[in-house]
Motif scaffolding. Structure first.
Motif, PDB file in Angstrom:
ATOM      1  N   GLY A   1       0.791  -1.303  -0.130  1.00  0.00           N
ATOM      2  CA  GLY A   1      -0.141  -0.057   0.021  1.00  0.00           C
ATOM      3  C   GLY A   1       0.801   1.260  -0.249  1.00  0.00           C
ATOM      4  O   GLY A   1       1.968   1.219   0.017  1.00  0.00           O
ATOM      5  N   MET A   2       0.297   2.428  -0.097  1.00  0.00           N
ATOM      6  CA  MET A   2       0.840   3.546  -0.017  1.00  0.00           C
ATOM      7  C   MET A   2       0.244   4.462   1.017  1.00  0.00           C
ATOM      8  O   MET A   2      -1.094   4.683   1.019  1.00  0.00           O
ATOM      9  CB  MET A   2       0.413   4.367  -1.421  1.00  0.00           C
ATOM     10  N   GLY A   3       1.147   4.998   1.780  1.00  0.00           N
ATOM     11  CA  GLY A   3       0.787   5.813   3.030  1.00  0.00           C
ATOM     12  C   GLY A   3       0.991   7.410   2.762  1.00  0.00           C
ATOM     13  O   GLY A   3       2.115   7.781   2.558  1.00  0.00           O
ATOM     14  N   LEU A   4       0.058   8.191   2.526  1.00  0.00           N
ATOM     15  CA  LEU A   4       0.169   9.671   2.500  1.00  0.00           C
ATOM     16  C   LEU A   4      -0.144  10.261   3.743  1.00  0.00           C
ATOM     17  O   LEU A   4      -1.012  10.370   4.276  1.00  0.00           O
ATOM     18  CB  LEU A   4      -0.776  10.206   1.326  1.00  0.00           C
TER      19      LEU A   4
ATOM     20  N   ARG B   1      11.931   3.863  -0.241  1.00  0.00           N
ATOM     21  CA  ARG B   1      10.583   4.113  -1.050  1.00  0.00           C
ATOM     22  C   ARG B   1       9.725   5.294  -0.170  1.00  0.00           C
ATOM     23  O   ARG B   1       8.710   5.236  -0.244  1.00  0.00           O
ATOM     24  CB  ARG B   1       9.676   3.024  -1.028  1.00  0.00           C
ATOM     25  N   MET B   2      10.590   6.349   0.140  1.00  0.00           N
ATOM     26  CA  MET B   2       9.982   7.402   1.036  1.00  0.00           C
ATOM     27  C   MET B   2      10.127   8.668   0.053  1.00  0.00           C
ATOM     28  O   MET B   2      11.290   8.923  -0.450  1.00  0.00           O
ATOM     29  CB  MET B   2      10.798   7.672   2.235  1.00  0.00           C
TER      30      MET B   2
ATOM     31  N   LEU C   1      -0.647  12.621  -8.317  1.00  0.00           N
ATOM     32  CA  LEU C   1       0.478  12.342  -7.233  1.00  0.00           C
ATOM     33  C   LEU C   1       1.282  11.137  -7.777  1.00  0.00           C
ATOM     34  O   LEU C   1       2.434  11.273  -8.035  1.00  0.00           O
ATOM     35  CB  LEU C   1      -0.188  11.978  -5.910  1.00  0.00           C
ATOM     36  N   VAL C   2       0.699   9.961  -8.213  1.00  0.00           N
ATOM     37  CA  VAL C   2       1.301   8.931  -8.586  1.00  0.00           C
ATOM     38  C   VAL C   2       2.431   9.336 -10.074  1.00  0.00           C
ATOM     39  O   VAL C   2       3.624   8.800 -10.176  1.00  0.00           O
ATOM     40  CB  VAL C   2       0.531   7.658  -8.986  1.00  0.00           C
ATOM     41  N   MET C   3       1.567   9.950 -11.018  1.00  0.00           N
ATOM     42  CA  MET C   3       2.268  10.178 -12.170  1.00  0.00           C
ATOM     43  C   MET C   3       3.469  11.326 -11.884  1.00  0.00           C
ATOM     44  O   MET C   3       4.506  11.228 -12.584  1.00  0.00           O
ATOM     45  CB  MET C   3       1.215  10.864 -13.088  1.00  0.00           C
ATOM     46  N   SER C   4       3.491  12.117 -11.071  1.00  0.00           N
ATOM     47  CA  SER C   4       4.419  13.126 -10.559  1.00  0.00           C
ATOM     48  C   SER C   4       5.702  12.227  -9.929  1.00  0.00           C
ATOM     49  O   SER C   4       6.900  12.588 -10.371  1.00  0.00           O
ATOM     50  CB  SER C   4       3.860  14.414  -9.615  1.00  0.00           C
ATOM     51  N   ILE C   5       5.215  11.484  -9.040  1.00  0.00           N
ATOM     52  CA  ILE C   5       6.375  10.619  -8.400  1.00  0.00           C
ATOM     53  C   ILE C   5       7.258   9.739  -9.336  1.00  0.00           C
ATOM     54  O   ILE C   5       8.381   9.806  -9.574  1.00  0.00           O
ATOM     55  CB  ILE C   5       5.916   9.756  -7.240  1.00  0.00           C
TER      56      ILE C   5
ATOM     57  N   ASP D   1       6.907  -0.994  -7.718  1.00  0.00           N
ATOM     58  CA  ASP D   1       6.703  -1.003  -6.392  1.00  0.00           C
ATOM     59  C   ASP D   1       5.762   0.338  -6.232  1.00  0.00           C
ATOM     60  O   ASP D   1       4.716  -0.014  -5.557  1.00  0.00           O
ATOM     61  CB  ASP D   1       7.782  -0.593  -5.642  1.00  0.00           C
ATOM     62  N   LEU D   2       6.058   1.225  -6.991  1.00  0.00           N
ATOM     63  CA  LEU D   2       4.961   2.296  -6.939  1.00  0.00           C
ATOM     64  C   LEU D   2       3.522   2.092  -7.349  1.00  0.00           C
ATOM     65  O   LEU D   2       2.527   2.365  -6.696  1.00  0.00           O
ATOM     66  CB  LEU D   2       5.596   3.777  -7.787  1.00  0.00           C
TER      67      LEU D   2
END
Length: 491
Positions: free
Chosen positions: A233-236, A293-294, A317-321, A425-426
């Motif tokens: 998962g992803m934590g914001l 992965r931070m 956000l995902v596309m920018s990262i 991973d992202l």
């Protein structure tokens, strides 16, 4: 609007005042109601209807101006959090604030019932207009010097000419304070006190977060796994800090030593310009080595920008990262990068000229289960968890629609194999779960503080925090995905 005002409104206004002055020169006894007394009898009712329509237009202008001022004060950190409504079909910049609308209605009824006389209302309104013009004139030299970059001589000449004239009008309006002008000063002091208390408390809380942030040395000493169990998962993590690791993250790990495999520290900042272009809104950086992965994401917005409903923040956000990962691997940066203690920060957008190598499409894996990342997520969770997620998605249509769209890395050769692994991973973290972590602080003044500070923090600021909108509502975060971390602040 400028043409209509100069060629139609202003000449009619001048003629009206000249005619009213001519009428008063012959009929000075009609001073209290000179406007309607100067109207000929056949035109009385048409002019009355026109005056009522003009009052309605003026009231709408005052209400919308109040909404705009409150929104800009909130964006600059000088007003409590309120709900701001903006519909896509509305004009750009047109907003509606329900709380302020109720406050304006209650104040209008209270003032009207209290005075019960139009002359007292006129005195209060006149003092407000004169004070507004006077303050605007005395602030104009700042615009002349710092915005227009003019010589200080122009500022002095401007303030001497216009400031002297308006000082005479303000002095004449001050005599009306006992006859109704006091309500203007009382309301001004009240809202100034609210703005000062909120800004003072928010500033103290930010300095406390800045003082208690975790040093990078302690983060780097924990190793790639950070000493915790990582789950898919992803934590914001929302924070007001633009650098360093907030204490909210470590406080969460202290109580529960497990976190998501991808961590993004999200910081929303308001810059002193009206609007920020979409391509310059996201500032992405990395915290620690790549294996951590931070990431850090600073979202910049102007004080007039409005977060419209329906914006797909997670996808952007995902596309920018992903774009930042490519820029970092290909060595791009140039003038759009900045060095900080966390690493390189780069201004990126979701669709860059270099190509994101991530495709966004409607996922068939939700139906057929043929996607690689979806299979990984499905195998990593028990049937009970999958059943609970399905029930949550049925209750929240927005979350269900979000699961339909997934990212997939394109089949492109990368210079570094670690880049493709990081992108996978992202993507897997985004498809597995996205959780929003927001700090829920309890603010108290220190025991050795003076009485005034304890009164402001413990009573006034705490009251405003309890009765304003929560950060989760302001950020439009789904309640199912929201995690609040309790924090105690002693200011």
């Amino acid at each position: 609007m400028q043409f209509a005002f100069c060629c139609v409104v202003y000449p009619c206004l001048v003629l009206q005042y000249m005619g009213q002055a001519a009428f008063l020169s012959k009929n000075f006894s009609a001073l209290p109601s000179s406007f309607y007394s100067s109207i000929p009898d056949p035109f009385f009712w048409p002019v009355l209807m026109m005056a009522m329509l003009a009052a309605m237009v003026a009231s709408q202008a005052v209400i919308f101006a109040t909404f705009s001022i409150v929104k800009q004060c909130y964006a600059l950190g000088c007003f409590p959090r309120v709900k701001i409504v903006h519909k896509p079909r509305w004009v750009l910049g047109q907003i509606y604030i329900p709380e302020i609308n109720w406050v304006v209605m209650i104040l209008t009824l209270a003032v009207t019932i209290c005075f019960q006389d139009t002359r007292h209302l006129a005195f209060a309104f006149g003092l407000a207009c004169m004070t507004l013009a006077f303050v605007t004139t005395w602030l104009m030299p700042l615009i002349i010097n710092f915005v227009w970059n003019r010589n200080i001589v122009f500022s002095v000449l401007f303030i001497l000419f216009f400031g002297t004239i308006e000082l005479v009008f303000v002095a004449s309006a001050l005599v009306k304070i006992p006859k109704g002008g006091w309500i203007t000063l009382l309301l001004s002091l009240f809202f100034t006190f609210i703005s000062y208390v909120w800004h003072y408390g928010s500033r103290k809380k930010y300095l406390c977060d800045q003082h208690n942030k975790v040093p990078m040395k302690s983060i780097l000493s924990l190793g790639p796994s950070l000493g915790i169990i990582k789950v898919p998962g992803m934590g914001l993590i929302y924070t007001e800090l633009a650098s360093g690791v907030p204490a909210t993250f470590t406080h969460f790990l202290t109580n529960l030593p497990a976190f998501y495999q991808v961590v993004v520290f999200v910081c929303c900042k308001t810059v002193p310009i009206p609007y920020v272009p979409q391509k310059e809104r996201y500032l992405i950086g990395r915290i620690g080595p790549k294996t951590y992965r931070m990431y850090r994401c600073i979202i910049r917005a102007g004080y007039k920008d409005v977060n419209k409903d329906g914006d797909d923040f997670e996808d952007e956000l995902v596309m920018s990262i992903a774009e930042f990962i490519q820029l970092e691997s290909e060595g791009y940066g140039g003038s759009n990068t900045d060095r900080s203690i966390d690493g390189r920060l780069a201004v990126v957008k979701a669709s860059n000229k270099f190509g994101t190598r991530l495709s966004r499409s409607i996922s068939e894996a939700n139906i057929a289960g043929s996607s690689r990342s979806q299979t990984t997520v499905t195998n990593s969770k028990s049937p009970a968890l999958l059943r609970l997620r399905a029930e949550y998605e049925q209750e929240l249509p927005r979350l269900s629609m979000r699961r339909m769209f997934q990212f997939r890395p394109m089949d492109t050769k990368f210079r570094q194999p670690q880049v493709k692994e990081e992108l996978f991973d992202l993507v897997n973290a985004k498809d597995a779960e996205v959780a929003y972590i927001v700090g829920h602080g309890h603010v108290k003044a220190k025991r050795n503080s003076v009485f005034v500070k304890r009164l402001v923090i413990n009573v006034a600021y705490s009251f405003l925090r309890k009765n304003c909108r929560s950060p989760g509502v302001m950020l439009n975060i789904p309640h199912i995905c929201l995690i609040k971390v309790g924090m105690n602040y002693y200011l």
